[in-house]
Design a protein around this motif. Sequence first.
Motif, mmCIF file in Angstrom:
data_model
loop_
_atom_site.group_PDB
_atom_site.id
_atom_site.type_symbol
_atom_site.label_atom_id
_atom_site.label_comp_id
_atom_site.label_asym_id
_atom_site.label_seq_id
_atom_site.Cartn_x
_atom_site.Cartn_y
_atom_site.Cartn_z
ATOM 1 N N ALA A 298 0.834 -1.214 0.000
ATOM 2 C CA ALA A 298 0.000 0.000 0.000
ATOM 3 C C ALA A 298 0.865 1.260 0.000
ATOM 4 N N ALA A 299 2.023 1.188 0.646
ATOM 5 C CA ALA A 299 2.896 2.370 0.735
ATOM 6 C C ALA A 299 3.430 2.779 -0.637
ATOM 7 N N ALA A 300 3.333 1.869 -1.615
ATOM 8 C CA ALA A 300 3.795 2.208 -2.970
ATOM 9 C C ALA A 300 2.952 3.317 -3.582
ATOM 10 N N ALA A 301 1.791 3.602 -2.979
ATOM 11 C CA ALA A 301 0.956 4.711 -3.470
ATOM 12 C C ALA A 301 1.750 6.016 -3.455
ATOM 13 N N GLU A 302 2.712 6.110 -2.517
ATOM 14 C CA GLU A 302 3.513 7.337 -2.407
ATOM 15 C C GLU A 302 4.395 7.564 -3.633
ATOM 16 N N ASN A 303 4.775 6.476 -4.299
ATOM 17 C CA ASN A 303 5.751 6.583 -5.394
ATOM 18 C C ASN A 303 5.107 6.678 -6.772
ATOM 19 N N LEU A 304 3.784 6.667 -6.835
ATOM 20 C CA LEU A 304 3.138 6.660 -8.153
ATOM 21 C C LEU A 304 3.332 8.004 -8.854
ATOM 22 N N ARG A 305 3.574 7.922 -10.158
ATOM 23 C CA ARG A 305 3.811 9.118 -10.975
ATOM 24 C C ARG A 305 2.796 9.161 -12.120
ATOM 25 N N ASP A 306 2.698 10.313 -12.782
ATOM 26 C CA ASP A 306 1.792 10.446 -13.932
ATOM 27 C C ASP A 306 2.087 9.359 -14.958
ATOM 28 N N GLY A 307 1.044 8.722 -15.442
ATOM 29 C CA GLY A 307 1.205 7.713 -16.491
ATOM 30 C C GLY A 307 1.485 6.315 -15.963
ATOM 31 N N ASP A 308 1.707 6.168 -14.648
ATOM 32 C CA ASP A 308 1.983 4.835 -14.092
ATOM 33 C C ASP A 308 0.748 3.934 -14.225
ATOM 34 N N ALA A 309 1.038 2.635 -14.390
ATOM 35 C CA ALA A 309 -0.058 1.659 -14.557
ATOM 36 C C ALA A 309 -0.302 0.925 -13.244
ATOM 37 N N VAL A 310 -1.576 0.783 -12.901
ATOM 38 C CA VAL A 310 -1.979 0.051 -11.696
ATOM 39 C C VAL A 310 -2.883 -1.097 -12.138
ATOM 40 N N LEU A 311 -2.593 -2.301 -11.635
ATOM 41 C CA LEU A 311 -3.437 -3.459 -11.947
ATOM 42 C C LEU A 311 -4.424 -3.674 -10.806
ATOM 43 N N ILE A 312 -5.718 -3.738 -11.157
ATOM 44 C CA ILE A 312 -6.754 -4.040 -10.165
ATOM 45 C C ILE A 312 -7.236 -5.452 -10.477
ATOM 46 N N ASP A 341 -2.082 11.239 -12.755
ATOM 47 C CA ASP A 341 -2.894 10.715 -13.850
ATOM 48 C C ASP A 341 -2.493 9.247 -14.049
ATOM 49 N N LEU A 342 -3.219 8.355 -13.400
ATOM 50 C CA LEU A 342 -2.842 6.939 -13.411
ATOM 51 C C LEU A 342 -3.622 6.185 -14.479
ATOM 52 N N ARG A 343 -3.042 5.081 -14.951
ATOM 53 C CA ARG A 343 -3.743 4.205 -15.903
ATOM 54 C C ARG A 343 -4.099 2.919 -15.174
ATOM 55 N N PHE A 344 -5.297 2.417 -15.406
ATOM 56 C CA PHE A 344 -5.741 1.216 -14.680
ATOM 57 C C PHE A 344 -6.018 0.072 -15.646
ATOM 58 N N THR A 345 -5.613 -1.126 -15.226
ATOM 59 C CA THR A 345 -5.938 -2.353 -15.956
ATOM 60 C C THR A 345 -6.725 -3.232 -14.986
ATOM 61 N N PHE A 346 -7.767 -3.903 -15.497
ATOM 62 C CA PHE A 346 -8.618 -4.706 -14.619
ATOM 63 C C PHE A 346 -8.594 -6.170 -15.069
ATOM 64 N N THR A 347 -8.426 -7.080 -14.126
ATOM 65 C CA THR A 347 -8.543 -8.502 -14.459
ATOM 66 C C THR A 347 -9.545 -9.139 -13.501
ATOM 67 N N ALA A 348 -10.099 -10.282 -13.922
ATOM 68 C CA ALA A 348 -11.110 -10.952 -13.098
ATOM 69 C C ALA A 348 -10.924 -12.455 -13.161
ATOM 70 N N GLY A 349 -11.364 -13.145 -12.117
ATOM 71 C CA GLY A 349 -11.329 -14.607 -12.093
ATOM 72 C C GLY A 349 -9.923 -15.162 -12.190
ATOM 73 N N GLY A 350 -9.759 -16.184 -13.039
ATOM 74 C CA GLY A 350 -8.467 -16.861 -13.158
ATOM 75 C C GLY A 350 -7.432 -16.062 -13.930
ATOM 76 N N GLU A 351 -7.865 -14.971 -14.579
ATOM 77 C CA GLU A 351 -6.910 -14.167 -15.357
ATOM 78 C C GLU A 351 -5.999 -13.383 -14.429
#
Length: 416
Positions: A298-312, A341-351
């Motif tokens: 969770a502490a990695a939230a401090e290091n996020l920069r514009d354009g960084d990708a986050v996987l949900i 300005d973050l970019r998000f990718t979403f996966t579900a189930g076994g993916e």
Amino acid sequence: MGLNDTPAGERLTIGFFGRRNAGKSSVVNAVTGQDLAVVSAVRGTTTDPVRKAMELLPLGPVLIIDTPGIDDDGALGELRVRKTRQILRQTAVAVLVVDATLGLTAPDEELLAIFRDQNIPYLIGYNKADLLGENSPRDGKPRDHEARDHEIFPAARSDALFISATTGENIDALKKRLAALVPAPEIKLRLIGDLLNGGDFVVLVTPIDASAPRGRLILPQQQTIRDILESDATAIVVKEFELRDTLAHLGKKPRFVITDSQVFAKVAADVPPDVPLTSFSILFARYKGDLRQAVAGAAAAENLRDGDAVLIAEGCTHHRQCDDIGTVKLPRWLKNYTRRDLRFTFTAGGEFPDDLSPFKLVAHCGACMLNAREMQYRRRLAAAQHVPLTNYGVLIAYLQGILPRCVESLELRVKS
Ligand code: SF4
């Protein structure tokens, strides 16, 4: 899932693998006593894994996975190997179904190599034993004088059994051998029960708004209530608006207040500081994962920069039970907190991507639908690739500045 069912994430998972037309789906049906998969004489009818939760004696609650048949033409191919590995991540015991009239082939050997590589206990079921001649080997004991059979069935393998989905031959023996292969039960983890004593009161906060499923509580809430009751403690379930009044009239300090992460801010304000507070999702981070890793992630939230990708990443396969918390609320809260300005990718189930390197943070749901083996794989993958992995509840508590309080209640101390 029916009302009386053990959750899929708590079931022993048995995967059936094999070449197309080895009769794999027919064997699955014979073992389960149900028409589980689409069975057809046309090769390769099963294109997607078919999952079925059921009681299988003498094993108890299991999840059966009937996998797509592998190719007949030599190598498995990269995609099928990837798919197979994905299913094996969840599999406690594997069954390789082989056409006994053909014997072991190259793709079968490749599958066996993958089982061994991943330390998966397995059995080989030589199906269509009814089509073998009178003098053919049975019960995994080829006769010495039958040179041809020796070539087809290398050695009298202790991990092999001759079966027939058509006549039912040795199907019961297969089930018994499967039960014997099941790894010894690990220490039974508890969601919260290990921190409770009989007679404790636990107050659970579950918002019932437009986004809550109709007519029921979601699985993480159901499982937590069950665990509290197993500890002979008392579960008191309220909505967030009734919490303050309930605490005032309880007559006894609750051992815990456990809330849905979405209403953390209000609940944290209403719960006196000397009452331990946490969330359903944080309990699942501890139960299915590694709470320390999630807290550090969770502490990695401090290091996020514009354009960084986050996987949900969410564990639900079809429709999400946790509604829009992952797809809408969490991205919004994370953007507001970081002002990036973050970019998000979403996966579900076994993916779940094999390559996590594009991501600066992975936020995972409580994973109540995934088994511990699958979550362990995901955690280790992230750690090996040095990508921070956290959990919804842990991240939300961090963003709201209440994480130390919410994990100290679970006997984990973190720096503020
Ligand atoms: S999103 Fe995750 S925690 Fe929520 S119900 Fe699905 S698997 Fe369980």
